[in-house]
Design a protein around this motif. Structure first.
Motif, mmCIF file in Angstrom:
data_model
loop_
_atom_site.group_PDB
_atom_site.id
_atom_site.type_symbol
_atom_site.label_atom_id
_atom_site.label_comp_id
_atom_site.label_asym_id
_atom_site.label_seq_id
_atom_site.Cartn_x
_atom_site.Cartn_y
_atom_site.Cartn_z
ATOM 1 N N VAL A 251 3.686 -8.616 2.552
ATOM 2 C CA VAL A 251 4.328 -7.508 2.774
ATOM 3 C C VAL A 251 3.899 -6.636 1.246
ATOM 4 N N PRO A 252 2.955 -6.635 0.692
ATOM 5 C CA PRO A 252 2.442 -5.839 -0.885
ATOM 6 C C PRO A 252 1.424 -5.493 0.179
ATOM 7 N N ILE A 253 0.924 -6.281 0.596
ATOM 8 C CA ILE A 253 -0.539 -5.931 1.393
ATOM 9 C C ILE A 253 -0.308 -4.859 2.341
ATOM 10 N N CYS A 254 0.794 -4.967 3.333
ATOM 11 C CA CYS A 254 1.046 -3.815 3.961
ATOM 12 C C CYS A 254 1.455 -2.713 3.278
ATOM 13 N N ILE A 255 1.609 -2.551 2.509
ATOM 14 C CA ILE A 255 2.506 -1.588 1.830
ATOM 15 C C ILE A 255 1.201 -0.647 1.212
ATOM 16 N N VAL A 256 0.582 -1.641 0.944
ATOM 17 C CA VAL A 256 -0.866 -0.548 0.370
ATOM 18 C C VAL A 256 -2.059 -0.129 1.030
ATOM 19 N N ILE A 257 -1.343 -1.351 2.163
ATOM 20 C CA ILE A 257 -2.078 -0.274 3.839
ATOM 21 C C ILE A 257 -1.382 1.268 4.106
ATOM 22 N N TRP A 258 -0.871 1.092 4.757
ATOM 23 C CA TRP A 258 0.641 2.218 5.093
ATOM 24 C C TRP A 258 0.863 3.524 4.261
ATOM 25 N N ILE A 259 0.945 3.114 2.702
ATOM 26 C CA ILE A 259 0.588 4.365 1.572
ATOM 27 C C ILE A 259 -0.651 4.794 1.951
ATOM 28 N N GLY A 260 -1.716 4.239 1.916
ATOM 29 C CA GLY A 260 -2.879 4.470 1.977
ATOM 30 C C GLY A 260 -3.475 5.195 3.499
ATOM 31 N N ILE A 261 -2.763 4.707 4.688
ATOM 32 C CA ILE A 261 -3.052 5.557 5.685
ATOM 33 C C ILE A 261 -2.017 7.227 5.702
ATOM 34 N N VAL A 262 -0.930 7.159 4.818
ATOM 35 C CA VAL A 262 -0.370 8.038 4.719
ATOM 36 C C VAL A 262 -0.582 9.549 3.882
#
Length: 97
Positions: free
Chosen positions: A34-45
Motif C-alpha cells: 500500500v505505501p509503495i503504490c501510494i508513492v508511485i501513484w502520487i508520483g505519476i499524478v
C-alpha cells in the motif's frame, strides 16, 4: 449418491494453520504494497500535472492519486500474499492423502 470423506481432526488443524499462514502473508504483503503504490501513484499524478501545466488544484488530484494507490496496493498486496502463502496450502493438502 457420492461418498463424503470425513477428515480427521489433525488434518483439519493442519489445514487451518495453513489458511492462517496465508492470511498473515496477505496482511504483510498488503502492508508493504500500500505505501509503495501510494508513492508511485502520487508520483505519476505529479509528473502528469507538471507536464500538462494544469492550472487547477493540485491537492485534489494528488488525493485522487493516493486513493488509487491504496486500491492498487490492496490488490497487488493481496495477490502477492496469496502467491507467497500458497505453498502452505499445497503442503497441507498433499498431507491429506
Amino acid at each position: 449418491m457420492s461418498q463424503l470423506e470425513v477428515r480427521q481432526e489433525a488434518q483439519l488443524t493442519e489445514i487451518q494453520v495453513a489458511e492462517r499462514r496465508v492470511m498473515v502473508s496477505i496482511a504483510r504483503a498488503t502492508a508493504i504494497a500500500v505505501p509503495i503504490c501510494i508513492v508511485i501513484w502520487i508520483g505519476i499524478v505529479m509528473i502528469a500535472l507538471a507536464v500538462a501545466d494544469w492550472p487547477g488544484s493540485w491537492a485534489s488530484t494528488i488525493a485522487i492519486g493516493a486513493v488509487v494507490g491504496v486500491v492498487a496496493g490492496v490488490f497487488f498486496g493481496g495477490w502477492a500474499g496469496v502467491l507467497a502463502g500458497a505453498h502452505a496450502l499445497e503442503s497441507a493438502d498433499s498431507h491429506r492423502d
